[in-house]
Scaffold this active site. Structure first.
Site, PDB file in Angstrom:
ATOM      1  CE  LYS A  78      32.903 -49.398 -21.931  1.00 52.61           C
ATOM      2  NZ  LYS A  78      32.945 -50.590 -22.817  1.00 52.61           N
ATOM      3  CB  SER A 153      29.211 -50.946 -23.890  1.00 49.42           C
ATOM      4  OG  SER A 153      30.513 -51.484 -23.768  1.00 49.42           O
ATOM      5  CB  SER A 177      32.129 -52.604 -26.204  1.00 50.78           C
ATOM      6  OG  SER A 177      30.818 -52.998 -25.919  1.00 50.78           O
TER       7      SER A 177
HETATM    8  N1  GLN Z   1      27.018 -55.534 -27.573  1.00 53.34           N
HETATM    9  C1  GLN Z   1      27.646 -56.621 -26.917  1.00 53.34           C
HETATM   10  C2  GLN Z   1      26.940 -56.892 -25.608  1.00 53.34           C
HETATM   11  O1  GLN Z   1      25.983 -56.276 -25.366  1.00 53.34           O
HETATM   12  C3  GLN Z   1      29.100 -56.348 -26.700  1.00 53.34           C
HETATM   13  C4  GLN Z   1      29.384 -55.451 -25.568  1.00 53.34           C
HETATM   14  C5  GLN Z   1      30.841 -55.277 -25.274  1.00 53.34           C
HETATM   15  O2  GLN Z   1      31.703 -55.527 -26.120  1.00 53.34           O
HETATM   16  N2  GLN Z   1      31.135 -54.903 -24.034  1.00 53.34           N
HETATM   17  O3  GLN Z   1      27.315 -57.715 -24.830  1.00 53.34           O
END
Ligand code: GLN
Length: 485
Positions: A78, A153, A177
């Site tokens: 990532k 994400s 994410s």
């Molecule tokens: N969807 C969540 C957010 O937008 C989690 C994102 C994540 O785990 N980085 O913050």
């Protein structure tokens, strides 16, 4: 034999037996990237030359008998995990040219094992989002249906593994994410216990919630990657000095007597997609047939989870992202003469709208006079959420739930509706707030042929229990064997 389709486990065996070389394997996966990534868009950077060099070094190591479980295995990373000499953008314009001068602790660990880094994969900007649509770089599509989001994400991580354009990937999970894109792309994903994996070299989003973890084609591969990345690191003050077990040792048949809790509040949640509901019911039945005991538990503070997370995460983000000011690194609006104007203009242009929204929310919630009412109050309720889990784990070994309320939605469907997007994180946020480990395992398909994931959660440092249940579930089902067209 189609090399790019192999699991890490199988490829490792063939490498050790010298039936294939890492150079052949890495070349095959790079060919796969070249054949599919125009359509999928998982990669931000493909590090072809350095990957082939690492593969060559891995082949030499194998020839000399210096073999670790991940030696010669090509992986994607990532794009918010620092890789020395390799662009790390966080999918943001503000870091479009950032080349880290050092490797994150997890990258060092992978390199020590002789793993091959294929390149960096797409994500929501600074990991803020659930669909990878917030990337400033490109769109990533779900390999099961290219008109749909891959989740986020860590969307690039999940899409690359599902498309066989990486044998495994590292993602990060602040509120789901890793698990949510794993669920949407039909792969395995684990968020380890907070403190289990070093965050040194992970670009911070919300520091009290962030964890790095693997996305893989199988539970065994996930355990193998966890063996490589878990463990104490003095460079991360939240890393816990605790022995790391061999996670592959938990991959044994038998779930007899395992106690699995079904949170009443989750299963009664409104808006659960009927196909997800059905997949959950089948999963419960499968686990019962395997000898587990399933019963209802209660997590009474569930109604506050989304609100608590969406105060705490933006607060920590607003603080963490203060460093991107156009002075030290990344993008700068050079047309500005005045320092304050330069800050303002650089940040307005450099950050996308969702990131700006969170900086504004977080800065407001942390400001004098509001701190107690927002961050302070959210932190208190967070403690109550942790207590819920502590109590539940007095009666059960694991907690089962959906990962996401519905299968992957269409690209653009929720793009203008941040609240709907936030609400869809309902099942994954609490594991981060409580700091516990959680996992997504393929557990079915929707009527439209989209993958659905099952979430398992365990108490702190009880990843072994997750692996045991996930492995047995996987072996008893066929979902992980299906591939997208
Ligand atoms: N969807 C969540 C957010 O937008 C989690 C994102 C994540 O785990 N980085 O913050």
């Amino acid at each position: 034999m189609t090399l790019h389709e192999l699991s890490i486990e199988k490829a490792g065996e063939l490498l050790r037996n010298k039936e294939i070389s890492s150079q052949e394997l890495t070349r095959a996966v790079i060919d796969r990237i070249e054949a599919t990534d125009d359509k999928i868009g998982a990669y931000v950077t493909v590090a072809k030359d350095s990957a082939m060099e690492s593969a060559k070094a891995a082949d030499k190591a194998i020839a000399e008998g210096r073999v670790s479980p991940l030696t010669g295995i090509p992986l994607s990373i990532k794009d918010l995990i620092c890789t020395k000499g390799l662009l790390t953008t966080c999918a943001s314009k503000i870091l479009h040219n950032f080349v880290p001068p050092y490797d994150a602790a997890v990258i060092r660990r992978l390199k020590d094992q002789g793993a091959v880094i294929l390149g960096k994969v797409n994500m929501d900007e600074f990991a803020m989002g659930s669909s990878t649509e917030n990337s400033a770089i490109k769109l990533t599509r779900n390999p099961w249906d290219i008109n749909r989001i891959p989740g986020g994400s860590s969307g690039g991580s999940a899409a690359s593994v599902a498309a066989d354009s990486a044998m495994g990937s590292l993602g990060s999970d602040t509120g789901g994410s890793i698990r949510q894109p794993a669920s949407h792309c039909g792969v395995v994903g684990m968020k380890p216990t907070y403190g289990r994996v070093s965050r040194f070299g992970l670009v911070a989003y919300a520091s009290s919630l962030d964890q790095i973890g693997p996305l893989t084609k199988s539970v065994t591969d996930c355990a193998m990657m966890m063996n490589a990345i878990a463990g104490y690191d003095p460079a991360d003050s939240t890393s816990v000095p605790k022995e790391v077990p061999d996670y592959t040792a938990s991959l044994k048949p038998g779930l007899k007597g395992m106690r699995i809790g079904l949170p009443r509040e989750y299963h009664a949640a409104e808006g659960l997609h009927p196909d997800v509901k059905q997949a959950m019911e089948h999963s419960v039945k499968t686990l019962e047939d395997l000898g587990a005991e399933l019963f209802e538990v209660s997590l009474p503070h569930t109604p506050y989870v989304v609100a608590v997370y969406y105060v705490i995460a933006p607060c920590e983000a607003s603080s963490n992202l203060a460093r991107y000011d156009g002075v030290k690194y990344g993008f700068r609006d050079k047309s500005q003469k005045d320092l304050l104007e330069m800050y303002r203009s650089t940040r307005s242009q450099g950050f996308g709208l969702e990131v700006q929204r969170r900086i504004v929310i977080g800065t407001y919630c942390l400001s004098a006079g509001y701190y107690d009412a927002y961050y302070g109050k959210a932190s208190q309720v967070r403690t109550l959420i942790m207590e819920d889990f502590k109590q539940a784990f007095e009666t059960c070994d694991l907690i089962l739930s959906p990962v996401a309320p519905a299968p992957a939605f269409a690209i653009g469907e929720n793009a203008d509706d941040p609240l709907t997007m936030y609400l869809s994180d309902i099942f994954t946020l609490s594991a981060n707030l409580a700091g516990i480990p959680a996992m997504s395992v393929p557990c079915g398909f929707s009527k439209d042929g989209l993958p659905i994931g099952l979430q398992l959660m365990a108490s702190h440092f009880n990843e072994e229990m997750l692996f045991k249940a996930a492995y047995n579930f996987e072996q008893a089902t066929e979902f992980h064997k299906r591939k997208p067209m």
